[in-house]
Design an enzyme around this catalytic site. Structure first.
Site, PDB file in Angstrom:
ATOM      1  CB  CYS A  99      38.354  51.928  49.355  1.00  0.00           C
ATOM      2  SG  CYS A  99      37.098  51.483  50.568  1.00  0.00           S
TER       3      CYS A  99
ATOM      4  CB  CYS B 128      37.205  56.396  61.660  1.00  0.00           C
ATOM      5  SG  CYS B 128      36.991  55.209  62.981  1.00  0.00           S
ATOM      6  CB  SER B 129      38.772  57.469  56.464  1.00  0.00           C
ATOM      7  OG  SER B 129      37.928  56.359  56.303  1.00  0.00           O
TER       8      SER B 129
ATOM      9  CB  ILE C 214      30.968  59.292  55.840  1.00  0.00           C
ATOM     10  CG1 ILE C 214      31.179  57.924  56.523  1.00  0.00           C
ATOM     11  CG2 ILE C 214      29.825  59.244  54.830  1.00  0.00           C
ATOM     12  CD1 ILE C 214      30.053  57.487  57.434  1.00  0.00           C
TER      13      ILE C 214
ATOM     14  CE  LYS D 285      40.527  60.577  60.744  1.00  0.00           C
ATOM     15  NZ  LYS D 285      40.089  61.763  61.433  1.00  0.00           N
TER      16      LYS D 285
ATOM     17  CG  HIS E  34      37.847  56.887  52.130  1.00  0.00           C
ATOM     18  ND1 HIS E  34      38.272  56.678  50.826  1.00  0.00           N
ATOM     19  CD2 HIS E  34      37.724  55.638  52.676  1.00  0.00           C
ATOM     20  CE1 HIS E  34      38.393  55.380  50.601  1.00  0.00           C
ATOM     21  NE2 HIS E  34      38.055  54.729  51.700  1.00  0.00           N
TER      22      HIS E  34
HETATM   23  C1  LIG Z   1      33.675  57.059  62.556  1.00  0.00           C
HETATM   24  C2  LIG Z   1      32.235  57.166  62.102  1.00  0.00           C
HETATM   25  C3  LIG Z   1      31.493  55.891  62.497  1.00  0.00           C
HETATM   26  C4  LIG Z   1      31.594  58.378  62.795  1.00  0.00           C
HETATM   27  O1  LIG Z   1      30.296  58.510  62.356  1.00  0.00           O
HETATM   28  P1  LIG Z   1      29.132  59.103  63.341  1.00  0.00           P
HETATM   29  O2  LIG Z   1      29.285  58.474  64.666  1.00  0.00           O
HETATM   30  O3  LIG Z   1      27.812  58.930  62.660  1.00  0.00           O
HETATM   31  O4  LIG Z   1      29.510  60.605  63.461  1.00  0.00           O
HETATM   32  P2  LIG Z   1      28.624  61.825  62.979  1.00  0.00           P
HETATM   33  O5  LIG Z   1      28.484  61.799  61.495  1.00  0.00           O
HETATM   34  O6  LIG Z   1      27.387  61.883  63.809  1.00  0.00           O
HETATM   35  O7  LIG Z   1      29.562  63.064  63.355  1.00  0.00           O
HETATM   36  C5  LIG Z   1      29.688  63.560  64.663  1.00  0.00           C
HETATM   37  C6  LIG Z   1      30.812  64.585  64.667  1.00  0.00           C
HETATM   38  O8  LIG Z   1      32.072  63.914  64.466  1.00  0.00           O
HETATM   39  C7  LIG Z   1      32.695  64.383  63.269  1.00  0.00           C
HETATM   40  N1  LIG Z   1      33.228  63.188  62.597  1.00  0.00           N
HETATM   41  C8  LIG Z   1      32.521  62.197  62.033  1.00  0.00           C
HETATM   42  N2  LIG Z   1      33.387  61.263  61.563  1.00  0.00           N
HETATM   43  C9  LIG Z   1      34.632  61.693  61.856  1.00  0.00           C
HETATM   44  C10 LIG Z   1      35.920  61.161  61.621  1.00  0.00           C
HETATM   45  N3  LIG Z   1      36.069  59.992  61.000  1.00  0.00           N
HETATM   46  N4  LIG Z   1      37.000  61.865  62.042  1.00  0.00           N
HETATM   47  C11 LIG Z   1      36.840  63.062  62.670  1.00  0.00           C
HETATM   48  N5  LIG Z   1      35.632  63.613  62.920  1.00  0.00           N
HETATM   49  C12 LIG Z   1      34.536  62.932  62.505  1.00  0.00           C
HETATM   50  C13 LIG Z   1      31.591  65.041  62.467  1.00  0.00           C
HETATM   51  O9  LIG Z   1      32.104  66.059  61.620  1.00  0.00           O
HETATM   52  C14 LIG Z   1      30.698  65.591  63.550  1.00  0.00           C
HETATM   53  O10 LIG Z   1      31.276  66.804  64.023  1.00  0.00           O
HETATM   54  P3  LIG Z   1      30.339  68.043  64.379  1.00  0.00           P
HETATM   55  O11 LIG Z   1      29.451  67.537  65.496  1.00  0.00           O
HETATM   56  O12 LIG Z   1      31.307  69.104  64.784  1.00  0.00           O
HETATM   57  O13 LIG Z   1      29.591  68.333  63.127  1.00  0.00           O
HETATM   58  C15 LIG Z   1      32.173  57.371  60.561  1.00  0.00           C
HETATM   59  O14 LIG Z   1      32.899  58.530  60.211  1.00  0.00           O
HETATM   60  C16 LIG Z   1      32.735  56.177  59.802  1.00  0.00           C
HETATM   61  O15 LIG Z   1      32.085  55.158  59.661  1.00  0.00           O
HETATM   62  N6  LIG Z   1      33.982  56.271  59.283  1.00  0.00           N
HETATM   63  C17 LIG Z   1      34.626  55.165  58.597  1.00  0.00           C
HETATM   64  C18 LIG Z   1      34.210  55.098  57.146  1.00  0.00           C
HETATM   65  C19 LIG Z   1      34.722  53.841  56.486  1.00  0.00           C
HETATM   66  O16 LIG Z   1      34.670  52.763  57.051  1.00  0.00           O
HETATM   67  N7  LIG Z   1      35.232  53.951  55.238  1.00  0.00           N
HETATM   68  C20 LIG Z   1      35.730  52.835  54.503  1.00  0.00           C
HETATM   69  C21 LIG Z   1      37.046  52.447  55.000  1.00  0.00           C
HETATM   70  S1  LIG Z   1      37.642  50.888  54.393  1.00  0.00           S
END
Ligand SMILES: CC(C)(COP(=O)(O)OP(=O)(O)OC[C@H]1O[C@@H](n2cnc3c(N)ncnc32)[C@H](O)[C@@H]1OP(=O)(O)O)[C@@H](O)C(=O)NCCC(=O)NCCS
Length: 390
Positions: A89, A212-213, A215, A334, A338
């Protein structure tokens, strides 16, 4: 005046961040490059730019390697020496360091540096697996731990040692979503409440969805030159006056602490020394809030407060726009999003806007000194840069 300029930023560009359906990474990078070129009419990109460095984390997303040449081709910089850097990252924070080396060595007078990632066309499970490659394979990935899991370990350690609360973690999310709502390029455009954040589903306790940040797809870039050449291209350059980079063990299990990132502390020390600056001198900062706990730890590692006091700093509103030291005015990882390879120079783009008075509704009044803090993986890489208005 503090800090001798190392290099000067004469222009910057950022694509829209979000779900950019139907676009390849190369097209997203071209959008960021176009903004940087349009902002700097005195620059002739083909004639003036002598090198390109691009941060990019993973070939897996698009089955596309050879990122340096691909981005040069699509940015209109065919035949320019182009190199990809990879540091998870922190890939474009590391690209920025490489670009600084190139300018300081006089191998190139004008350099473009940026980063790009296209992620949202993959499922969350695929993205989680690709991201996990930035952790230790035999002792972390192999056992199934993911980045939310690793940062949840840091969060529980911080809660245990200092009494940091879930409410304080949520306060980071509320602040950054508010800032994101003021940034038209941010992935998330809506404010959230503390209640929304606290009641969102658990991802890896104590981290919930809003901890969580995102995708995200996106690209960012800067154009750098020697300080003595900057006025040839713009009347309002931003100077980089401090740069630090450090590494740590790839496995989190071997670290001296779970509540602080040694690489970030070492890189910050170098950058502050080089810039002849102290934490109190910073007017605005973009820090690596890949998870809310990471922003709290960043405050402490950067000396914005004492160890253990990061949660209180955000809870008191000191890092919100209008507060003592606004942090992540862009919305951060956030809310702005990211796209991992694009994050480091994306942070520098926000500081460029802030220090040139172009941050619109997010403008920090009279901002003169800025800082960026970009972390790779769970902290095996950190790059810190300090900037001064020219
Ligand atoms: C948190 C996480 C697991 C959620 O993924 P998911 O469960 O597949 O969620 P979805 O993509 O199905 O999204 C569902 C809803 O939540 C929202 N959403 C997804 N991730 C979000 C987040 N991090 N913050 C706020 N809202 C989020 C989406 O926009 C969607 O909203 P909608 O229904 O109004 O369209 C994913 O965002 C993630 O893995 N984040 C961390 C990424 C990471 O690790 N980066 C590297 C860091 S070192």
């Amino acid at each position: 005046m503090k800090g001798k300029p190392l290099v000067s930023i004469v222009s910057a560009g950022l694509s829209k961040f979000g779900k950019l359906e139907g676009l390849y990474a190369r097209e997203i990078f071209a959008e960021a490059a176009k903004e940087a070129f349009d902002r700097c009419p005195k620059l002739d990109p083909k004639k003036d730019i002598q090198a390109l460095f691009v941060g990019h984390m993973g070939e897996s997303y698009e089955h596309q390697g050879h990122t340096g040449a691909t981005m040069a081709d699509w940015a209109g910089l065919l035949h320019v020496p182009a190199t990809r850097t990879e540091a998870a990252c922190a890939s474009s924070g590391a690209a920025l360091r490489a670009a600084i080396y190139a300018v300081l060595s006089s191998l190139a007078d004008v350099v473009m540096v940026g980063g790009v990632e296209k992620m949202t066309h993959r499922s969350t499970a695929e993205v989680t697996e690709y991201l996990a490659m930035a952790s230790d394979y035999p002792f972390e990935q192999w056992h199934g731990i993911t980045f939310p899991g690793l940062f949840a370990l840091m969060a529980t350690a911080h809660m245990h040692k200092y009494g940091t609360t879930e409410k304080q973690l949520a306060a980071v999310a509320v602040k950054n979503h508010y800032h994101g709502s003021l940034n038209p390029k941010s992935h998330m455009q809506k404010e959230i409440t503390l209640e929304n954040a606290l009641s969102s589903r658990v991802i890896a306790w104590p981290l919930k969805l809003y901890d969580c940040s995102l995708i995200t797809d996106g690209a960012s870039c800067l154009i750098l030159t020697k300080p003595e050449l900057a006025k040839k291209y713009t009347d309002t350059p931003v100077h980089i006056i401090g740069s630090g980079q450090a590494s740590d063990t790839i496995g989190m299990y071997e670290r001296e602490s779970f509540t602080s990132l040694t690489a970030a502390r070492l890189a910050a020390k170098k950058a502050y020394e080089m810039a002849d600056a102290k934490p109190e001198d910073i007017d605005v900062a973009e820090v690596h809030d890949c998870f809310t706990i990471a922003e709290i730890i960043a405050y402490e590692d950067l000396g914005f407060c004492k160890p253990g006091e990061g949660g209180q700093l955000v809870e008191k509103g000191e890092t919100k726009l209008g507060g003592r030291l606004p942090v992540n005015t862009s919305g951060g990882l956030k809310a702005k999003g990211h796209p991992v390879g694009a994050t480091g120079t994306g942070q520098a783009y926000e500081i460029f806007l802030q220090l040139t008075g172009q941050a619109d509704k997010r403008q920090v009044k009279s901002a003169e000194i800025g800082l960026t803090h970009n972390v790779g993986g769970s902290g095996a890489t950190a790059t810190i840069h300090i900037y001064r208005r020219g």
